[in-house]
Write a protein that holds these residues in place. Structure first.
Motif, PDB file in Angstrom:
ATOM      1  N   UNK A 216       0.943  -1.140  -0.021  1.00  9.53           N
ATOM      2  CA  UNK A 216       0.009   0.037   0.091  1.00  9.53           C
ATOM      3  C   UNK A 216       0.844   1.242   0.057  1.00  9.53           C
ATOM      4  N   UNK A 217       1.725   1.219   0.877  1.00 10.50           N
ATOM      5  CA  UNK A 217       2.663   2.400   0.709  1.00 10.50           C
ATOM      6  C   UNK A 217       3.423   2.552  -0.585  1.00 10.50           C
ATOM      7  N   UNK A 218       3.643   1.455  -1.432  1.00  9.85           N
ATOM      8  CA  UNK A 218       4.475   1.729  -2.461  1.00  9.85           C
ATOM      9  C   UNK A 218       3.345   2.604  -3.573  1.00  9.85           C
ATOM     10  N   UNK A 219       2.182   2.097  -3.681  1.00  6.49           N
ATOM     11  CA  UNK A 219       1.286   2.615  -4.609  1.00  6.49           C
ATOM     12  C   UNK A 219       0.705   3.904  -4.105  1.00  6.49           C
ATOM     13  N   UNK A 220       0.916   4.543  -2.918  1.00  7.61           N
ATOM     14  CA  UNK A 220       0.704   6.062  -2.562  1.00  7.61           C
ATOM     15  C   UNK A 220       1.375   6.814  -3.283  1.00  7.61           C
ATOM     16  N   UNK A 277      14.591  -0.787   0.025  1.00 10.17           N
ATOM     17  CA  UNK A 277      15.594  -0.063  -0.758  1.00 10.17           C
ATOM     18  C   UNK A 277      14.730   0.455  -2.077  1.00 10.17           C
ATOM     19  N   UNK A 278      14.066  -0.340  -2.313  1.00 10.38           N
ATOM     20  CA  UNK A 278      13.358   0.087  -3.630  1.00 10.38           C
ATOM     21  C   UNK A 278      12.332   1.078  -3.447  1.00 10.38           C
ATOM     22  N   UNK A 279      11.586   1.015  -2.325  1.00 10.35           N
ATOM     23  CA  UNK A 279      10.611   1.961  -2.142  1.00 10.35           C
ATOM     24  C   UNK A 279      11.125   3.242  -1.719  1.00 10.35           C
ATOM     25  N   UNK A 304      13.253   7.600 -13.286  1.00 13.38           N
ATOM     26  CA  UNK A 304      13.788   6.901 -12.264  1.00 13.38           C
ATOM     27  C   UNK A 304      13.244   6.079 -11.432  1.00 13.38           C
ATOM     28  N   UNK A 305      12.180   6.843 -11.033  1.00 12.27           N
ATOM     29  CA  UNK A 305      11.019   6.234  -9.891  1.00 12.27           C
ATOM     30  C   UNK A 305      10.394   5.295 -10.442  1.00 12.27           C
ATOM     31  N   UNK A 306      10.061   5.413 -11.701  1.00 15.03           N
ATOM     32  CA  UNK A 306       9.198   4.286 -12.309  1.00 15.03           C
ATOM     33  C   UNK A 306      10.079   2.958 -12.591  1.00 15.03           C
ATOM     34  N   UNK A 307      11.281   3.078 -12.725  1.00 18.58           N
ATOM     35  CA  UNK A 307      12.242   2.062 -12.966  1.00 18.58           C
ATOM     36  C   UNK A 307      12.090   1.293 -11.647  1.00 18.58           C
ATOM     37  N   UNK A 309       9.960   1.225  -9.484  1.00 15.86           N
ATOM     38  CA  UNK A 309       8.463   0.918  -8.881  1.00 15.86           C
ATOM     39  C   UNK A 309       8.278  -0.386  -9.147  1.00 15.86           C
ATOM     40  N   UNK A 310       8.227  -0.768 -10.451  1.00 16.14           N
ATOM     41  CA  UNK A 310       7.858  -2.059 -10.650  1.00 16.14           C
ATOM     42  C   UNK A 310       8.658  -3.355  -9.945  1.00 16.14           C
ATOM     43  N   UNK A 311      10.073  -3.209  -9.844  1.00 15.23           N
ATOM     44  CA  UNK A 311      10.709  -4.142  -8.899  1.00 15.23           C
ATOM     45  C   UNK A 311      10.329  -4.121  -7.446  1.00 15.23           C
ATOM     46  N   UNK A 312       9.933  -2.925  -7.045  1.00 14.61           N
ATOM     47  CA  UNK A 312       9.252  -2.703  -5.542  1.00 14.61           C
ATOM     48  C   UNK A 312       8.125  -3.844  -5.507  1.00 14.61           C
ATOM     49  N   UNK A 313       7.147  -3.433  -6.425  1.00 15.77           N
ATOM     50  CA  UNK A 313       6.068  -4.514  -6.171  1.00 15.77           C
ATOM     51  C   UNK A 313       6.245  -5.881  -6.458  1.00 15.77           C
ATOM     52  N   UNK A 314       7.147  -6.264  -7.355  1.00 11.87           N
ATOM     53  CA  UNK A 314       7.636  -7.470  -7.631  1.00 11.87           C
ATOM     54  C   UNK A 314       8.185  -8.501  -6.253  1.00 11.87           C
ATOM     55  N   UNK A 315       8.886  -7.472  -5.548  1.00 12.83           N
ATOM     56  CA  UNK A 315       9.547  -8.123  -4.448  1.00 12.83           C
ATOM     57  C   UNK A 315       8.279  -8.507  -3.441  1.00 12.83           C
TER      58      UNK A 315
END
Length: 404
Positions: A216-220, A277-279, A304-307, A309-315
């Protein structure tokens, strides 16, 4: 495991079904706004309909996900997707109906297929070897971000060039087509430990609460980037027309990040550390967006944030595989779907309220603060779970052998 080894008939079929099921979801909020924008107070009504749609998703995803039978998932998925198709088609055919009717149809369109993203993800991982799960989830993420990048242009073109009801009718047709495609896929996936050792499903899912909070924090952050960017551009005296290309850069960056993450089966550090780290990296990029002065520098920060963002959700999705047993994965993915939707909605509401009293750049920084708070809560929760020595259902012994 190379990406080309995933080019099998079952995975390609899954990709087609997922595209037909998920493109309508990506199109929905903007399509609802275009559907009613010419009415008196149309933009406000459109926002209410979009909210009803999202509430339907958030409420139904965990409820339907918990009731999903892993080994016989097809009937559950089919019914949900049919309900979604009926909701979208009804909105297109009843565009002039009373707002209450439209609101109910929007809620139905969001609630019906709410469990399908999690179930389709679980089905995908059952179609590939354990050593290829990271790559499969990366490909899924790439597809998702490409869909979200294309959906606004598709909705705008059809609504303005043909008729505002056409996007909703197309969404209904695509979702109905995905139902037919389900019969080209396995009826479900094998789920060992179906009873979770006698432990209730809700308690099993609650075990992963830190993962949901960090998701949820990542999607904010995504909500901040999308919803406040136009106001920020006006504050910087930059043409508002830059909003579209800048957000496209974010989506393209996310697709690239997902692809790069999947190039390796494992990255340095434990999954919770990777997520943290990613978030934090995404948060730094969004915070920079709030203080940088030009469109070019904002574009760099967003990309750069987008690059990251996806790995953050993957983890986060990979972390669920470590914590939950196979029989609970689809439900866990559905709860995650609801959690990130709630995070997006909460951040959007916070941003909307703050914009009435502070500058857009300040509102973004407040939102980043909310993300950091949620991330800290999730990180502490994961640390306590590890300290308590809670056993993880994944990875299994054979999977560890493959990674070595």
């Amino acid at each position: 495991m190379a990406y080309r080894e995933l080019l099998t008939r079952p995975v390609l079929t899954w990709s087609a079904v997922a595209l037909a099921a998920r493109l309508p979801v990506a199109m929905a909020p903007l399509a609802l706004v275009f559907l009613v924008r010419e009415r008196p107070g149309g933009y406000t009504l459109g926002a209410v309909l979009a909210a009803a749609y999202v509430i339907g998703e958030i409420v139904a995803a965990p409820v339907l996900g918990i009731r999903l039978n892993a080994e016989r998932a097809r009937p559950h998925l089919a019914i949900g997707l049919v309900v979604g198709a009926v909701g979208f088609a009804g909105l297109g055919l009843a565009a002039d109906a009373h707002p209450v009717v439209l609101g109910l149809l929007a809620f139905l369109a969001g609630a019906g297929p709410a469990a399908s993203p999690g179930a389709l993800r679980a089905l995908l991982t059952s179609l590939v070897p354990e050593k290829a799960v990271t790559q499969a989830l990366s490909i899924e993420s790439v597809q998702t971000f490409v869909i979200w990048a294309l959906a606004p242009a598709l909705v705008s073109g059809l609504a303005l060039g043909v008729d505002p009801a056409v996007p909703l009718l197309l969404q209904g047709g695509l979702m109905a087509a995905s139902v037919a495609g389900l019969w080209a896929l396995p009826p479900g996936w094998r789920a060992e430990n179906q009873e979770q050792g006698g432990e209730p499903m809700r308690r099993v899912l609650l075990r992963a609460w830190p993962v949901y909070v960090m998701g949820a924090g990542s999607l904010t952050l995504l909500a901040l980037a999308e919803l406040i960017l136009p106001a920020l551009l006006e504050q910087r005296e930059i043409g508002i027309g830059w909003a579209g290309p800048l957000l496209a850069g974010f989506s393209i960056g996310s697709a690239v990040g997902a692809f790069v993450y999947g190039l390796r089966s494992g990255w340095p550090g434990r999954l919770p550390v990777q997520s943290l780290v990613l978030i934090l990296g995404v948060a730094a990029g969004v915070a920079l967006m709030a203080v940088l002065p030009s469109a070019g520098t904002i574009a760099v920060a967003l990309t750069l944030a987008g690059i990251l963002q996806a790995p953050a959700m993957l983890t986060r999705n990979l972390a669920l595989r470590q914590i939950l047993p196979p029989s609970a994965l689809a439900a866990g993915y559905s709860v995650m779907y609801a959690a990130v939707g709630a995070g997006y909605a909460a951040s959007g509401s916070l941003a909307g309220g703050l914009l009435a009293v502070v500058a857009p750049s300040t509102a973004i920084l407040f939102g980043v603060g909310l993300t950091l708070l949620l991330t800290a809560i999730g990180a502490v929760g994961e640390r306590r779970i590890e300290s308590a020595g809670q056993p993880a259902a994944q990875p299994t012994a054979p999977a560890r052998k493959v990674r070595r």
